[in-house]
Scaffold this motif. Structure first.
Motif, PDB file in Angstrom:
ATOM      1  N   GLU A 398       0.783  -1.293  -0.118  1.00  0.00           N
ATOM      2  CA  GLU A 398      -0.040   0.012   0.013  1.00  0.00           C
ATOM      3  C   GLU A 398       0.852   1.050   0.030  1.00  0.00           C
ATOM      4  N   TYR A 399       1.788   1.192   0.793  1.00  0.00           N
ATOM      5  CA  TYR A 399       2.978   2.349   0.960  1.00  0.00           C
ATOM      6  C   TYR A 399       3.388   2.656  -0.474  1.00  0.00           C
ATOM      7  N   LYS A 400       3.927   1.661  -1.196  1.00  0.00           N
ATOM      8  CA  LYS A 400       4.658   1.667  -2.257  1.00  0.00           C
ATOM      9  C   LYS A 400       3.640   2.302  -3.371  1.00  0.00           C
ATOM     10  N   GLN A 401       2.445   1.591  -3.430  1.00  0.00           N
ATOM     11  CA  GLN A 401       1.553   2.133  -4.601  1.00  0.00           C
ATOM     12  C   GLN A 401       1.292   3.623  -4.254  1.00  0.00           C
ATOM     13  N   ALA A 402       1.230   4.097  -3.087  1.00  0.00           N
ATOM     14  CA  ALA A 402       0.707   5.552  -2.830  1.00  0.00           C
ATOM     15  C   ALA A 402       1.976   6.314  -3.306  1.00  0.00           C
ATOM     16  N   LEU A 403       3.303   5.987  -3.005  1.00  0.00           N
ATOM     17  CA  LEU A 403       4.482   6.890  -3.343  1.00  0.00           C
ATOM     18  C   LEU A 403       4.595   6.664  -4.985  1.00  0.00           C
ATOM     19  N   LEU A 404       4.286   5.681  -5.568  1.00  0.00           N
ATOM     20  CA  LEU A 404       4.331   5.790  -6.817  1.00  0.00           C
ATOM     21  C   LEU A 404       3.201   6.423  -7.777  1.00  0.00           C
ATOM     22  N   ASN A 405       2.073   6.578  -7.017  1.00  0.00           N
ATOM     23  CA  ASN A 405       0.963   7.347  -7.657  1.00  0.00           C
ATOM     24  C   ASN A 405       1.353   8.965  -7.414  1.00  0.00           C
ATOM     25  N   ALA A 416      10.345  14.581   2.171  1.00  0.00           N
ATOM     26  CA  ALA A 416       9.426  15.142   3.255  1.00  0.00           C
ATOM     27  C   ALA A 416       7.930  14.818   2.627  1.00  0.00           C
ATOM     28  N   GLN A 417       7.701  14.703   1.428  1.00  0.00           N
ATOM     29  CA  GLN A 417       6.594  14.580   0.884  1.00  0.00           C
ATOM     30  C   GLN A 417       6.314  13.086   1.082  1.00  0.00           C
ATOM     31  N   ALA A 418       7.003  12.304   1.077  1.00  0.00           N
ATOM     32  CA  ALA A 418       6.723  10.853   1.386  1.00  0.00           C
ATOM     33  C   ALA A 418       6.442  10.683   2.883  1.00  0.00           C
ATOM     34  N   ARG A 419       7.264  11.390   3.686  1.00  0.00           N
ATOM     35  CA  ARG A 419       6.731  11.284   5.311  1.00  0.00           C
ATOM     36  C   ARG A 419       5.366  11.743   5.517  1.00  0.00           C
ATOM     37  N   ALA A 420       4.975  12.913   4.838  1.00  0.00           N
ATOM     38  CA  ALA A 420       3.596  13.490   4.899  1.00  0.00           C
ATOM     39  C   ALA A 420       2.831  12.651   4.560  1.00  0.00           C
ATOM     40  N   LEU A 421       3.245  11.510   3.393  1.00  0.00           N
ATOM     41  CA  LEU A 421       2.025  10.891   2.778  1.00  0.00           C
ATOM     42  C   LEU A 421       1.992   9.501   3.619  1.00  0.00           C
ATOM     43  N   ILE A 422       2.958   8.969   4.345  1.00  0.00           N
ATOM     44  CA  ILE A 422       2.858   7.560   4.902  1.00  0.00           C
ATOM     45  C   ILE A 422       3.053   8.111   6.461  1.00  0.00           C
ATOM     46  N   LYS A 423       2.167   7.887   7.312  1.00  0.00           N
ATOM     47  CA  LYS A 423       2.257   8.106   8.619  1.00  0.00           C
ATOM     48  C   LYS A 423       2.670   6.909   9.596  1.00  0.00           C
ATOM     49  N   ILE A 424       4.090   6.660   9.214  1.00  0.00           N
ATOM     50  CA  ILE A 424       4.556   5.805  10.153  1.00  0.00           C
ATOM     51  C   ILE A 424       5.992   6.299  10.661  1.00  0.00           C
ATOM     52  N   ASP A 425       6.655   5.449  11.304  1.00  0.00           N
ATOM     53  CA  ASP A 425       7.921   5.899  11.785  1.00  0.00           C
ATOM     54  C   ASP A 425       8.892   6.290  10.730  1.00  0.00           C
ATOM     55  N   VAL A 426       9.399   7.684  11.073  1.00  0.00           N
ATOM     56  CA  VAL A 426      10.250   8.334   9.784  1.00  0.00           C
ATOM     57  C   VAL A 426      11.342   7.470   9.508  1.00  0.00           C
ATOM     58  N   THR A 429       9.986   5.044   7.014  1.00  0.00           N
ATOM     59  CA  THR A 429       9.789   5.807   5.779  1.00  0.00           C
ATOM     60  C   THR A 429      10.884   5.861   5.010  1.00  0.00           C
ATOM     61  N   ARG A 430      12.050   6.629   5.824  1.00  0.00           N
ATOM     62  CA  ARG A 430      13.363   6.697   4.912  1.00  0.00           C
ATOM     63  C   ARG A 430      13.723   5.503   4.233  1.00  0.00           C
ATOM     64  N   LYS A 431      13.780   4.353   4.803  1.00  0.00           N
ATOM     65  CA  LYS A 431      14.342   3.202   4.213  1.00  0.00           C
ATOM     66  C   LYS A 431      13.445   2.601   2.999  1.00  0.00           C
ATOM     67  N   ILE A 432      12.278   2.942   3.153  1.00  0.00           N
ATOM     68  CA  ILE A 432      11.467   2.797   1.927  1.00  0.00           C
ATOM     69  C   ILE A 432      11.503   3.640   0.847  1.00  0.00           C
ATOM     70  N   TYR A 433      11.596   4.863   1.078  1.00  0.00           N
ATOM     71  CA  TYR A 433      12.114   5.705   0.071  1.00  0.00           C
ATOM     72  C   TYR A 433      13.269   5.364  -0.500  1.00  0.00           C
ATOM     73  N   ASP A 434      14.483   5.413   0.209  1.00  0.00           N
ATOM     74  CA  ASP A 434      15.669   4.970  -0.423  1.00  0.00           C
ATOM     75  C   ASP A 434      15.743   3.532  -1.157  1.00  0.00           C
ATOM     76  N   PHE A 435      15.081   2.547  -0.565  1.00  0.00           N
ATOM     77  CA  PHE A 435      14.945   1.549  -1.341  1.00  0.00           C
ATOM     78  C   PHE A 435      14.271   1.646  -2.938  1.00  0.00           C
ATOM     79  N   LEU A 436      13.203   2.345  -2.909  1.00  0.00           N
ATOM     80  CA  LEU A 436      12.559   2.795  -4.024  1.00  0.00           C
ATOM     81  C   LEU A 436      13.416   3.610  -5.145  1.00  0.00           C
ATOM     82  N   ILE A 437      14.022   4.522  -4.662  1.00  0.00           N
ATOM     83  CA  ILE A 437      14.908   5.341  -5.197  1.00  0.00           C
ATOM     84  C   ILE A 437      15.836   4.492  -5.841  1.00  0.00           C
TER      85      ILE A 437
END
Length: 445
Positions: A398-405, A416-426, A429-437
């Motif tokens: 779900e988080y991945k699809q939200a970030l992709l959209n 910062a936009q990813a953290r505002a979009l996903i309301k979990i531990d920061v 969120t950073r690890k998921i963001y770096d992984f998708l990048i």
């Protein structure tokens, strides 16, 4: 001679003469036997012996006049009334205009007489004092009354305070933009003419009735704002902060019901709940004393002092445990000492992150994904990420699809936009963001 019933100096306020129907001017005659409606005659008709129905010329009569002093010689009752009306029309302090409207007195005479008899008169001041005491006694046993009639602030046009007050203009007691501000637009093209059909005339009358109902709603809202003192929101918020936190929450919840009750009733309701909160807290404190076996207030003082000492010792032990926890690592110990030095100096310490591996703590084991829904949709790298971050596969997808959209919509995505979009531990969120990048699924903005 009746003096008190002839204070009004405007002849239009009195019935006309029953004889010649002219406007009565003082002095005039009132029949003392005819009634209940007064039978009034001017002096000319009275001297002619005018008679009408039951009224006879030999009836007893009263001379109606206000040409007599009331408060001091030289000022008749008629002049007293004229002075009060002039002050009401021209405003207090505008003695030149007051004297011009009275015609019979000078500016200095009007000012000295008004100040002497209506401002500095001990008879009036004692009367006002007794009225004020009576009003205060009425609220002595109740809650603190709300005071919505205090003068609101007068901000300059287009200032921050003016915008906070919704464009309210205290001098006009009106808003710059009314509620339902375009209600009059529905009437601007309506014109009643003689050749209108019955249906068309009924439709126009219905539009007028709707307009009247919208005006009533506008006036109702303005009355609620005025009665509850909602114009000065800053002062209204300061009143809220006078209550404990629990009562403030109730205040915020019950504000929507203030439109049903008046300001005094609503304030009494809040005050009663604040009193109930204080009583409940006192009851819990007494129950705590009784549970500890305390039966006197002297023992209660000793108990409170010992309780504070015990809480201080507990905090010290907590600080010592933190120090022993970090003592194994030099860097963590240095951070802890810096933090304590900042606290002792009265400075809020900066939040520092200490690596769990350096502190000797045992990190949490990887998450076992066996049997979790959505695992089959992940590749090996995504499974490894979910195990390390301890994130269930369904939530990750779900988080991945939200970030992709979001990335597709904006053409890029920032952390910062990813953290505002996903309301979990920061950190997660950073690890998921770096992984998708790294995987190339999303791009940086």
């Amino acid at each position: 001679m009746d003096h008190l019933s002839s204070f009004g100096n405007d002849p239009l306020d009195k019935p006309p003469c029953r004889g010649c129907s002219s406007h009565l001017t003082e002095p005039y005659i009132k029949c003392a036997e005819c009634g209940p409606s007064p039978f009034l005659l001017c002096l000319q008709c009275f001297t002619k012996g005018f008679e009408y129905k039951k009224h006879q010329s030999d009836h007893k009569y009263e001379i109606m006049t206000s040409d007599f002093p009331v408060l001091e010689p030289g000022w008749t009752a008629q002049e007293e009334m004229a002075l009060l009306e002039a002050v009401m029309d021209c405003g207090f302090g505008n003695w030149q205009d007051v004297a011009y409207q009275m015609r019979s007195k000078s500016k200095e005479e009007c000012e000295s007489h008004y100040m002497k008899n209506f401002i500095n008169n001990p008879l009036f001041s004692s009367t006002l004092l007794s009225l004020r005491k009576t009003k205060d006694a009425r609220f002595a046993d109740g809650a603190i009354p709300f005071k919505p009639t205090e003068e609101p602030p007068r901000p300059t046009f287009d200032s921050v305070l003016s915008r906070d007050m919704a464009g309210y203009m205290p001098a006009r007691a009106d808003f710059m933009e009314e509620f339902d501000n375009y209600a009059e637009w529905d009437l601007k093209d309506i014109d009643f003419v003689d050749d209108d059909s019955d249906v068309l005339r009924a439709l126009k009358l219905a539009v007028v009735d709707i307009y009247h109902s919208r005006l009533k709603e506008r006036q109702r809202r303005k009355k609620i704002i005025r009665d509850h003192g909602l114009i000065n929101m800053r002062k209204f918020q300061m009143l809220e902060h006078c209550y404990p936190k629990e009562v403030q929450e109730l205040y915020d919840i019950m504000r929507r019901f203030a439109r049903v009750t008046g300001p005094v009733e609503h304030d009494k309701f809040i005050e009663s709940h604040a009193l109930e909160f204080e009583l409940r807290r006192e009851i819990r404190r007494l129950q705590e004393y009784r549970k500890a076996g305390i039966k006197s207030f002297c023992s209660a003082k000793v108990y409170e002092r010992v309780k504070r000492m015990r809480e201080d010792e507990r905090r010290k032990r907590t600080v010592l445990c933190d120090m022993l926890q970090y003592i194994q690592d030099g860097r963590a110990c240095q951070q802890w000492l810096s933090k304590q030095a900042a606290i002792d100096a009265g400075i809020t310490p900066a939040v520092t992150t200490i690596t769990t591996s350096a502190t000797g703590r045992r990190s949490a084991p990887p998450l076992n994904l066996t049997g979790l829904p959505g695992t089959e949709k992940l590749n090996e790298r995504e499974k490894e990420l979910c195990q390390v971050v301890r994130l269930v596969p369904g939530a990750y997808l779900e988080y991945k699809q939200a970030l992709l959209n979001e990335c597709r919509r904006q053409g890029g995505l920032r952390l910062a936009q990813a953290r505002a979009l996903i309301k979990i531990d920061v950190n997660k969120t950073r690890k998921i963001y770096d992984f998708l990048i790294k995987e190339g699924s999303i791009t940086k903005a």
